[in-house]
Motif scaffolding. Structure first.
Motif, PDB file in Angstrom:
ATOM      1  N   LYS A 182      43.129  52.865  41.646  1.00  0.00           N
ATOM      2  CA  LYS A 182      43.356  51.354  40.628  1.00  0.00           C
ATOM      3  C   LYS A 182      43.415  50.188  41.632  1.00  0.00           C
ATOM      4  O   LYS A 182      44.348  49.856  42.402  1.00  0.00           O
ATOM      5  CB  LYS A 182      44.043  51.844  40.043  1.00  0.00           C
ATOM      6  CG  LYS A 182      44.376  53.175  38.808  1.00  0.00           C
ATOM      7  CD  LYS A 182      45.743  52.789  38.125  1.00  0.00           C
ATOM      8  CE  LYS A 182      45.561  53.626  36.592  1.00  0.00           C
ATOM      9  NZ  LYS A 182      47.443  53.901  36.916  1.00  0.00           N
ATOM     10  N   ASP A 183      42.765  49.353  41.158  1.00  0.00           N
ATOM     11  CA  ASP A 183      43.127  48.047  42.204  1.00  0.00           C
ATOM     12  C   ASP A 183      42.587  46.473  41.406  1.00  0.00           C
ATOM     13  O   ASP A 183      41.107  47.144  41.361  1.00  0.00           O
ATOM     14  CB  ASP A 183      42.314  48.418  43.924  1.00  0.00           C
ATOM     15  CG  ASP A 183      42.247  46.984  44.573  1.00  0.00           C
ATOM     16  OD1 ASP A 183      43.395  46.441  43.914  1.00  0.00           O
ATOM     17  OD2 ASP A 183      41.386  46.698  45.065  1.00  0.00           O
ATOM     18  N   ASN A 184      43.489  46.167  40.314  1.00  0.00           N
ATOM     19  CA  ASN A 184      43.330  45.212  39.610  1.00  0.00           C
ATOM     20  C   ASN A 184      43.537  43.387  40.430  1.00  0.00           C
ATOM     21  O   ASN A 184      44.303  42.663  39.971  1.00  0.00           O
ATOM     22  CB  ASN A 184      43.507  45.164  38.498  1.00  0.00           C
ATOM     23  CG  ASN A 184      43.136  46.029  37.725  1.00  0.00           C
ATOM     24  OD1 ASN A 184      41.435  46.873  37.902  1.00  0.00           O
ATOM     25  ND2 ASN A 184      43.360  46.602  36.508  1.00  0.00           N
ATOM     26  N   THR A 185      43.045  43.540  41.674  1.00  0.00           N
ATOM     27  CA  THR A 185      43.014  42.441  42.210  1.00  0.00           C
ATOM     28  C   THR A 185      41.600  41.071  42.439  1.00  0.00           C
ATOM     29  O   THR A 185      41.649  40.706  43.487  1.00  0.00           O
ATOM     30  CB  THR A 185      43.805  42.640  43.660  1.00  0.00           C
ATOM     31  OG1 THR A 185      42.759  43.120  44.258  1.00  0.00           O
ATOM     32  CG2 THR A 185      44.687  43.139  43.546  1.00  0.00           C
ATOM     33  N   GLY A 186      41.167  41.781  41.494  1.00  0.00           N
ATOM     34  CA  GLY A 186      39.621  40.379  41.837  1.00  0.00           C
ATOM     35  C   GLY A 186      38.439  40.534  41.289  1.00  0.00           C
ATOM     36  O   GLY A 186      38.761  41.637  40.718  1.00  0.00           O
ATOM     37  N   TYR A 187      37.856  40.210  41.014  1.00  0.00           N
ATOM     38  CA  TYR A 187      36.111  40.370  40.916  1.00  0.00           C
ATOM     39  C   TYR A 187      36.029  41.685  41.609  1.00  0.00           C
ATOM     40  O   TYR A 187      36.899  42.374  42.918  1.00  0.00           O
ATOM     41  CB  TYR A 187      35.425  39.355  40.932  1.00  0.00           C
ATOM     42  CG  TYR A 187      35.584  38.292  40.528  1.00  0.00           C
ATOM     43  CD1 TYR A 187      36.350  38.200  39.181  1.00  0.00           C
ATOM     44  CD2 TYR A 187      35.228  36.676  40.504  1.00  0.00           C
ATOM     45  CE1 TYR A 187      36.719  36.727  38.451  1.00  0.00           C
ATOM     46  CE2 TYR A 187      35.803  35.426  40.552  1.00  0.00           C
ATOM     47  CZ  TYR A 187      36.566  35.120  39.138  1.00  0.00           C
ATOM     48  OH  TYR A 187      36.974  34.860  38.811  1.00  0.00           O
TER      49      TYR A 187
ATOM     50  N   SER B 425      48.850  44.937  43.152  1.00  0.00           N
ATOM     51  CA  SER B 425      48.251  45.057  41.385  1.00  0.00           C
ATOM     52  C   SER B 425      47.484  46.374  40.915  1.00  0.00           C
ATOM     53  O   SER B 425      45.622  46.142  41.198  1.00  0.00           O
ATOM     54  CB  SER B 425      46.792  43.421  40.955  1.00  0.00           C
ATOM     55  OG  SER B 425      47.503  43.716  39.569  1.00  0.00           O
ATOM     56  N   LEU B 430      45.778  39.999  37.945  1.00  0.00           N
ATOM     57  CA  LEU B 430      46.359  38.962  38.770  1.00  0.00           C
ATOM     58  C   LEU B 430      46.841  37.661  37.417  1.00  0.00           C
ATOM     59  O   LEU B 430      48.495  37.779  38.198  1.00  0.00           O
ATOM     60  CB  LEU B 430      45.745  38.542  39.603  1.00  0.00           C
ATOM     61  CG  LEU B 430      45.719  39.319  41.135  1.00  0.00           C
ATOM     62  CD1 LEU B 430      43.740  39.175  41.465  1.00  0.00           C
ATOM     63  CD2 LEU B 430      46.449  39.800  42.119  1.00  0.00           C
TER      64      LEU B 430
END
Lengths: 470, 470
Positions: A182-187, B425, B430
């Motif tokens: 899981k890594d929701n830090t950008g495109y 995140s 973000l």
């Protein structure tokens, strides 16, 4: 442009002699041959970056290449001889296995089979599996988002990749080597590079997902009356077996006949022939008897519902391999028979039976005397909807006549794919083979978005130009 | 700019009165409040395209909004009042369920719970599941690549999506509504829009994957001596249960104490307290007794290896729900206790035990008297590494003092996340909350690539400006 300066600027080899370069300028099937100013084989990511910076500075197009086993011509330079082939095969280290995180970190040039073996040695499964696995590289698998026989359970190459290292068109290194689920830090840069066929940047390393090794695997070779019955059997299998169903392959009797003809050891494991067969595999965390019981229960229910008429189950490793070989040897057997016309299509599973019936009829009407050789990964909706000449027209004197049909047959099949809401390249990518056809089927909006991304990440159009996008 | 012209140009509502707009200008937690020239609520994709074209023509920034349940402020306009809020909640149709293809086609404004219910009515599972599911929309789930409690088995929102329809920054409609499991015909636009938090375009429809409904689900609430033991138990569970392991959650005793304090019905289902607990769920295609047996076998092995000390198993639906509630009520109970400082982090699973020990020590040294409230999706490497004031400092007179610690505590925790190769995140995105911190941790190359993509798809910077990227 001083190639000697380039040669001395990075660790690795720079090939410029025609004899040294030859193997890199033709794809393995001999379908495409190009020319190049040189073949660079850097030893590490820094070397790739150095080569890319040199190419960027000198406006030299770059054709990234892995094991050179692609089926769409995506790794062959064109004939104008201005490009440099960037071979990744010397980036060949398995860097780290983390059995607790279930990840493996590898260089792009490691072969798929080496990844599988390294995982297995650590007691883990790397499930991507396809015919070229001894030669193809993981970088190429990711660049083309390769599929194969275990996609039903584990997904394609994209689904198995957590992190990437990429050298950009300008020769900068993007370190996206993350072992995170899981890594929701950008495109989502990772998934943009995956499947971009070397047209946006060069994949140099990857972090891949591993899985527990199954305790047992059992395969069944099942006679089914029709594709529609096969699909109903798939539904039943999914409901009863859930994710222990790891493969569900469909093939017509013409496929098996070709394998029996061209592979000595091959024979149909059933008493009677059927128009269609399914090969299904169950992988269990428990013992073989549990997996066998699960398959037997499924087949019993399937036969009761007239979805299956007969079946053979593997009860040893050699039987397991022999049954799988019937499926895996189709492509080579079709090649041994003579020239082929191939389609790598995908469809919503609910549209497959209709597509097969209607398109088979339309083909035999428009192009009588051809043989349909239909097989594929039914569980993924992916068919190899291929053709061979009829048995009496397989001689060399009929080759030209058969190949003249390729373009109109492609149009008929791919138009039908569009009507049935499918894709004309399920797992082989576009390369040069399907580039123009794909562009013809895509909407102007989609092409515009793709071109905007291409321009954003490769403004000079140096990355594998002419591939994927016209 | 004539808002009446806009109002009459599309099917749906255009709110301009402050009272009508208020609910759209503040996030549900009341953390961010902004202003807007209007709130547009089109009834269909055409309407969204019309609004987008108007905004593009008039250079009006657009803030797309779903259920307004985000945790990072991504759906709230800023305070300058120049933007238009584009609410997708009136795009609320479940369009089509295809049980054979295992797909469902929905409008962006359908709530997550409606998707789950429509799937269930067709005898299928849509596995995305999270606290806000009654209010959050599937469009928002996709725009933020939402996670939740079933990611271990089924992946996050991205992994569940096969196709998208998107309205671009210029107001064009991209029809990528495909129900295909394999499609290698160009750049992965779908995954680029997923997780882009409305900064590249507006998601208006999606095709989502469905799965067979499990025949049975059993949950165990397990006392474990430490995070390291929990991780070893996870390894054991994965080896023994494979993909029938559908959840593996970790929580500290402080979490359960908070739930017991603030939720009447909640009580620890074990005779003795433990520093840490695991909640694990098994979903089986067979009956409850098989699932129960599988868990019992696992727990026996776990206790033998001293990875678990005690456990309670669900043997009815009400017990199943009660055990899950202990985990699901943590966040709300922590909120009821007073102010909170929250972190939504992910780590390689092999780094979690070290991270928790070292970061807990560093925090109690640097900021004594705070309470750690640590829980999360251990199977995905995702922890909610939260803090509350100590019990004697939860009163309103201590709020300012506690909140003054937020920035330095964030820095300590997130610096430690970076040392342990994690993400700051994991599943919340973000928005504005983590935008600047994320940019501080990202490499210049990654920021440059992200900006290039933003400029390519939204050259006028009208799509949710100020979110995700500084």
């Amino acid at each position: 442009m001083d190639l000697n300066t380039l040669r001395n600027s990075f660790l690795g080899r720079l090939l410029t002699e025609p004899a040294d370069m030859a193997a890199f300028l033709t794809d393995w099937r001999g379908k495409w041959t190009g020319r190049a100013i040189a073949v660079a084989q850097p030893d590490n990511t820094e070397g790739v970056a150095t080569v890319m910076r040199w190419c960027h500075a000198h406006r030299v197009p770059v054709v990234p290449q892995g094991g050179n086993t692609g089926l769409s011509g995506g790794a062959t330079p064109d004939t104008d001889g201005l490009a440099l082939v960037l071979s990744l095969t010397r980036l060949n280290k398995v860097r780290h296995i983390d059995p607790v995180n279930n990840t493996i970190e590898v260089d792009a040039g490691v072969t798929l089979q080496q990844v599988q073996e390294a995982a297995r040695e650590a007691g883990r499964l790397f499930p991507l599996s396809l015919a070229a696995q001894g030669s193809c590289t993981i970088g190429g698998n990711l660049a083309t988002n390769a599929g194969g026989v275990q996609v039903l359970r584990y997904g394609n190459a994209r689904a198995l990749c957590l992190g990437l290292e990429v050298v950009t068109a300008e020769g900068e290194i993007w370190d996206g080597q993350r072992g995170l689920r899981k890594d929701n830090t950008g495109y989502d840069l990772r998934d943009l590079y995956i499947g971009s066929e070397g047209t946006l940047g060069v994949i140099t390393q990857a972090v891949l997902q591993l899985f527990p090794l199954p305790a047992s695997q059992v395969v069944a070779f099942v006679a089914v009356p029709s594709p529609a019955a096969a699909i109903a059997l798939l539904q039943l299998a999914q409901a009863r077996l859930g994710s222990s169903l790891t493969a569900f392959e469909l093939m017509s009797d013409a496929c098996i006949a070709l394998v029996e003809k061209h592979v000595d050891a091959a024979r149909l494991p059933l008493a009677e022939r059927s128009d269609w067969y399914v090969l299904l595999e169950v992988s269990d965390t428990q013992g073989e008897s549990e997996a066998g019981e699960a398959i037997e229960g499924l087949l019993e229910a399937g036969m009761e519902q007239e979805l299956a008429t007969d079946a053979a189950l593997s009860s040893s490793l050699s039987q397991f391999k022999a049954l799988w070989a019937l499926r895996e040897d189709i492509s080579e057997s079709q090649g041994a028979e003579g020239k082929t016309i191939k389609h790598d299509i995908s469809l919503p599973i609910s549209n497959i039976a209709g597509f097969v019936t209607q398109t088979s009829e339309a083909l035999s009407e428009a192009f009588p005397g051809q043989r349909l050789v239909v097989f594929g990964h039914l569980g993924d909706g992916n068919l190899h909807f291929n053709l061979s000449p009829s048995p009496d027209r397989c001689g060399t004197e009929h080759v030209a006549e058969f190949l003249a049909l390729e373009a109109p047959i492609n149009t008929l099949v791919h138009d039908a794919v569009m009507v049935h809401q499918g894709s004309i390249s399920a797992e082989h990518g576009l390369g040069v083979l399907r580039r123009d056809e794909s562009a013809r089927y895509k909407s102007p909006v989609e092409l515009k978005l793709m071109r905007a991304i291409k321009t954003a990440l490769d403004p000079l159009n140096l990355m594998n130009p002419g591939k994927l996008l016209p």
